[in-house]
Design a protein around this motif. Structure first.
Motif, short mmCIF file in Angstrom:
data_model
loop_
_atom_site.label_atom_id
_atom_site.label_comp_id
_atom_site.label_asym_id
_atom_site.label_seq_id
_atom_site.Cartn_x
_atom_site.Cartn_y
_atom_site.Cartn_z
N TYR A 184 0.84 -1.19 0.00
CA TYR A 184 0.00 0.00 0.00
C TYR A 184 0.88 1.25 0.00
N ASP A 185 0.36 2.30 -0.61
CA ASP A 185 1.10 3.56 -0.70
C ASP A 185 0.82 4.40 0.55
N PRO A 186 1.83 4.66 1.40
CA PRO A 186 1.59 5.43 2.61
C PRO A 186 1.60 6.94 2.41
N ASP A 187 1.94 7.40 1.21
CA ASP A 187 2.10 8.84 1.01
C ASP A 187 0.79 9.61 1.08
N GLY A 188 -0.33 8.92 0.88
CA GLY A 188 -1.60 9.63 0.85
C GLY A 188 -2.36 9.63 2.16
N ILE A 189 -1.81 9.05 3.21
CA ILE A 189 -2.57 8.96 4.46
C ILE A 189 -2.85 10.36 5.02
N GLY A 190 -3.99 10.47 5.68
CA GLY A 190 -4.38 11.75 6.25
C GLY A 190 -5.87 11.95 6.23
N PRO A 191 -6.34 13.10 6.66
CA PRO A 191 -7.78 13.37 6.75
C PRO A 191 -8.49 13.13 5.42
N ASP A 192 -9.73 12.66 5.51
CA ASP A 192 -10.51 12.34 4.31
C ASP A 192 -11.90 12.96 4.44
N PRO A 193 -11.98 14.29 4.48
CA PRO A 193 -13.28 14.93 4.70
C PRO A 193 -14.27 14.68 3.58
N GLU A 194 -13.79 14.50 2.36
CA GLU A 194 -14.70 14.24 1.25
C GLU A 194 -15.46 12.94 1.47
N ARG A 195 -14.77 11.92 1.95
CA ARG A 195 -15.42 10.63 2.21
C ARG A 195 -16.44 10.76 3.33
N LEU A 196 -16.05 11.40 4.42
CA LEU A 196 -16.97 11.54 5.54
C LEU A 196 -18.19 12.35 5.16
N ALA A 197 -18.03 13.33 4.26
CA ALA A 197 -19.16 14.16 3.86
C ALA A 197 -20.23 13.36 3.12
N ARG A 198 -19.86 12.20 2.61
CA ARG A 198 -20.82 11.37 1.89
C ARG A 198 -21.64 10.49 2.82
N ILE A 199 -21.26 10.42 4.09
CA ILE A 199 -21.90 9.49 5.04
C ILE A 199 -22.91 10.24 5.89
N GLY A 200 -24.16 9.79 5.84
CA GLY A 200 -25.20 10.41 6.66
C GLY A 200 -25.36 9.76 8.01
N ALA A 201 -24.97 8.49 8.13
CA ALA A 201 -25.08 7.79 9.40
C ALA A 201 -24.16 6.58 9.39
N PHE A 202 -23.50 6.33 10.54
CA PHE A 202 -22.67 5.14 10.72
C PHE A 202 -23.18 4.38 11.93
N VAL A 203 -23.49 3.10 11.73
CA VAL A 203 -23.99 2.24 12.81
C VAL A 203 -23.05 1.06 12.94
N GLU A 204 -22.41 0.92 14.09
CA GLU A 204 -21.46 -0.17 14.33
C GLU A 204 -22.08 -1.19 15.28
N LEU A 205 -22.14 -2.44 14.83
CA LEU A 205 -22.57 -3.53 15.70
C LEU A 205 -21.34 -4.14 16.34
N HIS A 206 -21.43 -4.46 17.63
CA HIS A 206 -20.28 -4.95 18.38
C HIS A 206 -20.74 -5.89 19.47
N VAL A 207 -19.93 -6.90 19.76
CA VAL A 207 -20.21 -7.72 20.92
C VAL A 207 -20.06 -6.85 22.17
N GLU A 208 -20.97 -7.02 23.13
CA GLU A 208 -20.86 -6.22 24.35
C GLU A 208 -19.60 -6.62 25.11
N GLN A 209 -18.89 -5.65 25.60
CA GLN A 209 -17.68 -5.90 26.39
C GLN A 209 -18.03 -5.66 27.86
N GLY A 210 -18.82 -6.56 28.37
CA GLY A 210 -19.38 -6.47 29.72
C GLY A 210 -20.59 -7.38 29.79
N ARG A 211 -21.30 -7.38 30.93
CA ARG A 211 -22.40 -8.33 31.13
C ARG A 211 -23.74 -7.65 31.36
#
Length: 405
Positions: free
Chosen positions: A164-191
């Motif tokens: 992978y090319d590391p030269d382009g790493i950094g903020p990606d506001p254009e990508r985030l601007a396309r996202i209206g909602a992010f929902v992450e499913l995760h196993v609970e880390q607790g009881r």
């Protein structure tokens, strides 16, 4: 492909035969195998696959450039000898939920995306959520270029070695601007869900948390010839501080852990000159966290004075409370309760997540799947298959409610 078959296919990747845990570290062979699995799942469903400038993988149904996309997913990397569910459950469930939407005949009116965020656990370079931090601008390219692993390999070198090319790493506001909602499913880390008898929960917030380094400085001496009364031994002060942290956390309904320690000169027959311990503390609110840490430091200074040792306390990191988007959280609760009048429990979490990193930039929410043992970051981490399937169904309901007619 069913949830069960996808899970079985991913299960052996990066698993240690010695510990039974997972060693899926960023930009290693196991990580590459996970990335191949993700790409193949996307292609099998006719989804457009891409890897962004920060090494995060995306699979798209619809054109993300249209904007207001609904995205779900999590991560596939692990802590050292971690469990099978932390991260992968959210990614496998995302593909399974999309399959469920298609079986229902649901028609998306917004682009749907599935993401595998890179290096969430920070096992290799010592910083969690690298992929999402870079994307959100919470980690600069300059800071990322300075990250090194235990062998002195830098993040850019590791990315380049993985193709992978590391030269382009950094903020990606254009990508985030396309996202209206992010929902992450995760196993609970607790009881909490196990204790309440619920299969699925909704996250309210990530607790404020931080790490503090306690340096107890005494005087090295011979363990066999130095009278107890003549010692300036930092170890008793440290030990008493560990007990104080447990006591203060219990009083405040918080958690406090001394999980890492270094000792100098670290000889079995030597009184130490330095005991350095790291405190990790988390609480439901800032006031409780301040109370715990303040009380632990006060007790530590009293113990140090009593044993004739010096104490330095340094806050090495701190993350304030992360409130998930209230409107999105309430919409998830409405969607999941619409058919059954079920009141899905809303609970906080003491663990960090990519969703928390992104919450400053886009509306985010989280679903939790019951973990009957409460164990996480361990091979003993577990969720029953019936509960996992319930999580897939809940995620499909959410995606249908947010993005489909």
């Amino acid at each position: 492909m069913s949830f069960h078959s996808m899970w079985a296919e991913l299960l052996p990747v990066g698993r240690s035969s010695a510990s039974g845990g997972y060693r899926r570290y960023a930009w290693t062979g196991a990580d590459a195998d996970c990335r191949t699995w993700f790409r193949e799942q996307a292609e099998a469903r006719g989804l457009a696959h891409e890897t962004d400038r920060n090494g995060n993988q995306w699979a798209w149904l619809g054109d993300p450039a249209a904007g207001d996309a609904v995205v779900t997913g999590s991560h596939l990397d692990s802590v050292p000898d971690g469990g099978a569910f932390d991260g992968p459950l959210g990614v496998v469930s995302a593909f399974a939920a999309l399959d469920e939407l298609r079986r229902r005949g649901a028609r998306p009116t917004r682009p749907l995306g599935i993401v595998n965020f890179g290096d969430e656990e920070g096992a290799r370079f010592g910083l969690a959520c690298v992929g999402s931090r870079l994307t959100a601008g919470a980690l600069t390219a300059e800071q990322a270029h300075r990250l090194t692993d235990g062998d002195g390999v830098t993040l850019p070198q590791a990315m380049e070695a993985a193709g992978y090319d590391p030269d382009g790493i950094g903020p990606d506001p254009e990508r985030l601007a396309r996202i209206g909602a992010f929902v992450e499913l995760h196993v609970e880390q607790g009881r909490a869900l196990d204790l309440s008898g619920d299969r699925i929960g909704i996250a309210s917030a990530i607790w404020p948390h931080g790490r503090w380094r306690f340096d107890f400085r005494g005087e090295a001496n011979h363990a066999g010839t130095t009278r107890l009364a003549d010692r300036h031994d930092p170890m008793p002060s440290y030990a008493e501080t560990v007990l104080a942290a447990r006591r203060e956390a219990e009083l405040a309904g918080a958690v406090a852990t001394f999980g890492k320690i270094t000792v100098e000169p670290n000889g079995v027959n030597a009184v130490p000159s330095l005991v350095r311990g790291w405190l990790d503390s988390r609480a439901a609110d800032q006031g409780s966290l301040d109370t715990v840490v303040g009380a632990v430091e006060k007790a530590a200074r009293e113990y140090a004075a009593a044993h004739g040792v010096d104490l330095d306390v340094v806050r090495e990191s701190f993350t304030p409370v992360v409130e998930f988007d209230h409107a999105l959280r309430d919409e998830l609760a409405r969607i999941l309760g619409s058919d059954t009048d079920l009141k899905v429990p809303v609970l906080g979490t003491g663990a960090g997540h990519d969703a928390g990193i992104l919450s400053d930039r886009i509306p985010t929410a989280m679903l939790f799947v019951r973990n009957p043992t409460g164990v996480s970051h361990s091979p003993a981490e577990y969720a029953a298959e019936d509960d996992c399937v319930a999580g897939v169904s809940a995620l499909a309901d959410v995606l249908e409610g947010l993005a489909c007619t």
